[in-house]
Design a protein around this motif. Sequence first.
Motif, PDB file in Angstrom:
ATOM      1  N   MET A 154       0.825  -1.210   0.000  1.00  0.00           N
ATOM      2  CA  MET A 154       0.000   0.000   0.000  1.00  0.00           C
ATOM      3  C   MET A 154       0.865   1.269   0.000  1.00  0.00           C
ATOM      4  N   ARG A 155       0.505   2.192  -0.826  1.00  0.00           N
ATOM      5  CA  ARG A 155       1.312   3.405  -0.985  1.00  0.00           C
ATOM      6  C   ARG A 155       0.708   4.576  -0.209  1.00  0.00           C
ATOM      7  N   THR A 156       1.573   5.490   0.205  1.00  0.00           N
ATOM      8  CA  THR A 156       1.056   6.634   0.965  1.00  0.00           C
ATOM      9  C   THR A 156       0.996   7.920   0.136  1.00  0.00           C
ATOM     10  N   TYR A 157       1.755   7.962  -0.944  1.00  0.00           N
ATOM     11  CA  TYR A 157       1.698   9.172  -1.774  1.00  0.00           C
ATOM     12  C   TYR A 157       1.946   8.799  -3.234  1.00  0.00           C
ATOM     13  N   ILE A 158       1.627   9.729  -4.154  1.00  0.00           N
ATOM     14  CA  ILE A 158       1.862   9.436  -5.563  1.00  0.00           C
ATOM     15  C   ILE A 158       3.137  10.117  -6.055  1.00  0.00           C
ATOM     16  N   GLU A 159       3.749   9.488  -7.035  1.00  0.00           N
ATOM     17  CA  GLU A 159       5.033   9.939  -7.583  1.00  0.00           C
ATOM     18  C   GLU A 159       4.804  10.943  -8.718  1.00  0.00           C
ATOM     19  N   PRO A 160       5.809  11.802  -8.980  1.00  0.00           N
ATOM     20  CA  PRO A 160       5.678  12.762 -10.093  1.00  0.00           C
ATOM     21  C   PRO A 160       5.300  12.107 -11.430  1.00  0.00           C
ATOM     22  N   GLU A 161       5.816  10.886 -11.688  1.00  0.00           N
ATOM     23  CA  GLU A 161       5.478  10.212 -12.962  1.00  0.00           C
ATOM     24  C   GLU A 161       3.982   9.893 -13.031  1.00  0.00           C
ATOM     25  N   GLU A 162       3.419   9.629 -11.877  1.00  0.00           N
ATOM     26  CA  GLU A 162       1.984   9.316 -11.834  1.00  0.00           C
ATOM     27  C   GLU A 162       1.135  10.563 -12.048  1.00  0.00           C
ATOM     28  N   ILE A 163       1.690  11.710 -11.670  1.00  0.00           N
ATOM     29  CA  ILE A 163       0.978  12.971 -11.911  1.00  0.00           C
ATOM     30  C   ILE A 163       0.898  13.197 -13.421  1.00  0.00           C
ATOM     31  N   ILE A 164       1.971  12.834 -14.125  1.00  0.00           N
ATOM     32  CA  ILE A 164       1.977  12.986 -15.591  1.00  0.00           C
ATOM     33  C   ILE A 164       0.891  12.105 -16.200  1.00  0.00           C
ATOM     34  N   MET A 165       0.743  10.887 -15.666  1.00  0.00           N
ATOM     35  CA  MET A 165      -0.323   9.993 -16.138  1.00  0.00           C
ATOM     36  C   MET A 165      -1.697  10.596 -15.867  1.00  0.00           C
ATOM     37  N   LEU A 166      -1.794  11.246 -14.723  1.00  0.00           N
ATOM     38  CA  LEU A 166      -3.042  11.898 -14.327  1.00  0.00           C
ATOM     39  C   LEU A 166      -3.374  13.039 -15.297  1.00  0.00           C
ATOM     40  N   GLU A 167      -2.345  13.819 -15.636  1.00  0.00           N
ATOM     41  CA  GLU A 167      -2.530  14.935 -16.572  1.00  0.00           C
ATOM     42  C   GLU A 167      -2.990  14.426 -17.934  1.00  0.00           C
ATOM     43  N   LYS A 168      -2.409  13.306 -18.345  1.00  0.00           N
ATOM     44  CA  LYS A 168      -2.761  12.730 -19.650  1.00  0.00           C
ATOM     45  C   LYS A 168      -4.197  12.234 -19.674  1.00  0.00           C
ATOM     46  N   ALA A 169      -4.685  11.855 -18.509  1.00  0.00           N
ATOM     47  CA  ALA A 169      -6.054  11.326 -18.432  1.00  0.00           C
ATOM     48  C   ALA A 169      -7.105  12.439 -18.398  1.00  0.00           C
ATOM     49  N   ALA A 170      -6.654  13.680 -18.259  1.00  0.00           N
ATOM     50  CA  ALA A 170      -7.606  14.799 -18.163  1.00  0.00           C
ATOM     51  C   ALA A 170      -8.388  14.950 -19.464  1.00  0.00           C
ATOM     52  N   ALA A 171      -9.698  15.210 -19.310  1.00  0.00           N
ATOM     53  CA  ALA A 171     -10.578  15.265 -20.479  1.00  0.00           C
ATOM     54  C   ALA A 171     -10.460  16.582 -21.241  1.00  0.00           C
ATOM     55  N   ASN A 172     -10.074  17.639 -20.565  1.00  0.00           N
ATOM     56  CA  ASN A 172      -9.983  18.938 -21.237  1.00  0.00           C
ATOM     57  C   ASN A 172      -8.897  19.797 -20.600  1.00  0.00           C
ATOM     58  N   LEU A 173      -8.677  20.957 -21.206  1.00  0.00           N
ATOM     59  CA  LEU A 173      -7.601  21.838 -20.737  1.00  0.00           C
ATOM     60  C   LEU A 173      -7.823  22.297 -19.294  1.00  0.00           C
ATOM     61  N   ARG A 174      -9.101  22.543 -18.924  1.00  0.00           N
ATOM     62  CA  ARG A 174      -9.375  23.000 -17.562  1.00  0.00           C
ATOM     63  C   ARG A 174      -8.965  21.945 -16.531  1.00  0.00           C
ATOM     64  N   ASP A 175      -9.341  20.699 -16.789  1.00  0.00           N
ATOM     65  CA  ASP A 175      -9.010  19.635 -15.849  1.00  0.00           C
ATOM     66  C   ASP A 175      -7.499  19.412 -15.771  1.00  0.00           C
ATOM     67  N   LYS A 176      -6.862  19.521 -16.930  1.00  0.00           N
ATOM     68  CA  LYS A 176      -5.418  19.347 -16.981  1.00  0.00           C
ATOM     69  C   LYS A 176      -4.740  20.468 -16.184  1.00  0.00           C
ATOM     70  N   LEU A 177      -5.249  21.677 -16.351  1.00  0.00           N
ATOM     71  CA  LEU A 177      -4.690  22.821 -15.633  1.00  0.00           C
ATOM     72  C   LEU A 177      -4.879  22.667 -14.121  1.00  0.00           C
ATOM     73  N   LEU A 178      -6.011  22.135 -13.733  1.00  0.00           N
ATOM     74  CA  LEU A 178      -6.274  21.926 -12.303  1.00  0.00           C
ATOM     75  C   LEU A 178      -5.225  20.977 -11.707  1.00  0.00           C
ATOM     76  N   ILE A 179      -4.982  19.869 -12.401  1.00  0.00           N
ATOM     77  CA  ILE A 179      -3.986  18.891 -11.944  1.00  0.00           C
ATOM     78  C   ILE A 179      -2.600  19.539 -11.914  1.00  0.00           C
ATOM     79  N   TYR A 180      -2.316  20.262 -12.979  1.00  0.00           N
ATOM     80  CA  TYR A 180      -1.038  20.949 -13.114  1.00  0.00           C
ATOM     81  C   TYR A 180      -0.783  21.892 -11.944  1.00  0.00           C
ATOM     82  N   LEU A 181      -1.782  22.754 -11.681  1.00  0.00           N
ATOM     83  CA  LEU A 181      -1.617  23.762 -10.632  1.00  0.00           C
ATOM     84  C   LEU A 181      -1.495  23.148  -9.249  1.00  0.00           C
ATOM     85  N   LEU A 182      -2.314  22.136  -8.971  1.00  0.00           N
ATOM     86  CA  LEU A 182      -2.277  21.530  -7.639  1.00  0.00           C
ATOM     87  C   LEU A 182      -0.909  20.925  -7.361  1.00  0.00           C
TER      88      LEU A 182
END
Length: 236
Positions: free
Chosen positions: A1-29
């Motif tokens: 079990m993991r306690t935090y996510i890695e920067p590479e996983e954030i990139i995967m998260l950004e790629k999964a974003a449906a639009n620019l707004r969602d991608k920006l939200l992930i980016y900014l956070l």
Amino acid sequence: MRTYIEPEEIIMLEKAAANLRDKLLIYLLFRLGCRISEALSLKVDDIDFTQVTVTIVHLKRRVKLSCPHCGAGISRGHTFCPKCGERVVEAIVKELAHRRQRVLPINSRTLAMLKEYIERGGPVVRNGKKLIFGINRHRAWQIIKECAEKAELPKLVNPETGRVHNVSPHCLRSAFAVHAVKVNDSGDGLRLLQEHLGHASFNTTARYRKVSGEEHKGWYMKLWDNEENDNSKTQT
Ligand SMILES: [Zn+2]
């Protein structure tokens, strides 16, 4: 079990974003490491394209109690006013919101994305303010959760409570903090991180050092320093 996510996983998260707004939200956070409430109250005016900074406004609410007879400040435990000595049946309650702000540097990629988003007419006008996002907390949680599922990120466990949870906006803030600690866990680095995250207490920031495991690892490795040196001696 993991306690935090890695920067590479954030990139995967950004790629999964449906639009620019969602991608920006992930980016900014992740790039700012700000609280979700702070990201959602960001205004176009808070972005300084010349200074390359973002101003984060943080409202802290505090309740102030005072004596109804003389107006002196009292605390919750007071039955008698320490100043005028009158019995306090019901104290006067005043809610104070005190506004704190911090100016954060931002990297050029995030700034470029903000610029593109603003130019494309992304921001939303609410009560005369031009908000970057214009979505509520619930929607923001949903976006992060949906992207995490699409990217097949693992569920995480809270190291303190042991509870298993979905990837949330706060996980991106934690991921930022852990990343920062891994790059620099010196006293100065931690002090800057505390300022950047807007933590009132240093202990809250220091917790990330524990979560990242770097401190523990460093301490453990030092226990065997002599042995490592001996080995290198025998080898040469
Ligand atoms: Zn009084």
